[in-house]
Design a protein around this motif. Structure first.
Motif, mmCIF file in Angstrom:
data_model
loop_
_atom_site.group_PDB
_atom_site.id
_atom_site.type_symbol
_atom_site.label_atom_id
_atom_site.label_comp_id
_atom_site.label_asym_id
_atom_site.label_seq_id
_atom_site.Cartn_x
_atom_site.Cartn_y
_atom_site.Cartn_z
ATOM 1 N N TYR A 1 39.183 34.461 42.259
ATOM 2 C CA TYR A 1 37.954 34.444 43.052
ATOM 3 C C TYR A 1 37.550 35.874 43.396
ATOM 4 O O TYR A 1 38.356 36.799 43.401
ATOM 5 N N TRP A 2 36.259 36.025 43.663
ATOM 6 C CA TRP A 2 35.697 37.299 44.099
ATOM 7 C C TRP A 2 34.763 37.023 45.272
ATOM 8 O O TRP A 2 33.969 36.081 45.238
ATOM 9 N N ILE A 3 34.837 37.835 46.304
ATOM 10 C CA ILE A 3 33.954 37.699 47.463
ATOM 11 C C ILE A 3 33.001 38.879 47.484
ATOM 12 O O ILE A 3 33.415 40.038 47.422
ATOM 13 N N ASP A 4 31.709 38.590 47.545
ATOM 14 C CA ASP A 4 30.670 39.612 47.612
ATOM 15 C C ASP A 4 29.758 39.263 48.778
ATOM 16 O O ASP A 4 28.901 38.391 48.666
ATOM 17 N N GLY A 5 29.981 39.928 49.919
ATOM 18 C CA GLY A 5 29.225 39.564 51.115
ATOM 19 C C GLY A 5 29.618 38.179 51.571
ATOM 20 O O GLY A 5 30.788 37.901 51.845
ATOM 21 N N ASP A 6 28.633 37.266 51.627
ATOM 22 C CA ASP A 6 28.906 35.891 52.033
ATOM 23 C C ASP A 6 29.030 34.950 50.841
ATOM 24 O O ASP A 6 29.117 33.739 51.007
ATOM 25 N N ARG A 7 29.041 35.506 49.643
ATOM 26 C CA ARG A 7 29.163 34.687 48.436
ATOM 27 C C ARG A 7 30.583 34.786 47.888
ATOM 28 O O ARG A 7 31.208 35.843 47.922
#
Length: 214
Positions: free
Chosen positions: A178-184
């Motif tokens: 998984y990758w988290i970018d801001g709230d995504r």
């Protein structure tokens, strides 16, 4: 591609923020009254920046559902090209790929992307191809086990950038990166498919489920 509006010659387009608010002749008068920025596009064609194949096929029953048109109330996605490159909407859109230097303006959701054939300074660039490197999520408050309000899926996000999801008591139903970018949050499952979720406050919304840290 809006059947009610059709194609206009010598018309104006007025947009505010991310929405088109007016299309037609003489709008420039109202724009000047409101101290708007007025751009002269004489000799140019303004066309939707994307091509909608759904509405012409009967996929959109209401004008409020249209996309890829210059309909007031629709998201402001348009491009400006010389008349000779815009025999129809598809030709105009193709100019972005085949002759980007001839595009006088490209606006996406109300924000300029290209202007006078050049990239707008500071604009977001296209993502690079390939699986991105995962940022180290160690210490993130989002690490842990997320549990759906109906206790069906349990999704564990671990500090090594992996997730492990239990479904209805079935362990390891889905596992991957998984990758988290801001709230995504984006998921690449070990089975090969991609999925995504969104953090909203203390909730994680994913595939119709609403989860909270357990």
């Amino acid at each position: 591609m809006d059947p009610l509006i059709g194609t206009m010659t010598g018309a104006d387009l007025l947009y505010v923020g991310s929405l088109i608010v007016g299309v037609g002749p003489a709008i420039i008068t109202a724009a000047q009254d409101d101290n708007a920025i007025v751009v002269d596009c004489t000799g140019m064609t303004i066309a939707p920046a994307v091509v909608d194949t759904v509405a012409p096929a009967g996929g959109c029953g209401h004008r409020s559902e249209y996309v890829a048109t210059l309909t007031p109330g629709i998201a402001c996605d348009f491009l400006v090209v010389p008349d000779e490159l815009a025999a129809d909407v598809r030709d105009a859109v193709a100019t972005v790929m085949t002759r980007p230097g001839r595009v006088r303006a490209l606006v996406a959701a109300g924000r300029p992307v290209l202007w006078a054939g050049r990239d707008v300074p500071g604009r977001a660039t296209a993502p690079e191809a390939g699986v991105p490197a995962a940022a180290d999520p160690t210490g993130s408050p989002r690490i842990g086990v997320w549990i759906d309000r109906n206790d069906f899926p349990h999704q564990e996000l671990t500090a090594d950038g992996r997730y492990d999801e239990t479904r209805g008591g079935r362990p390891h139903a889905y596992r991957g990166r998984y990758w988290i970018d801001g709230d995504r949050i984006d998921y690449l499952d070990d089975l090969g498919f991609w999925a995504y979720g969104e953090f909203r406050g203390d909730e994680l919304h994913h595939a119709g489920y609403v989860m909270k840290l357990g």
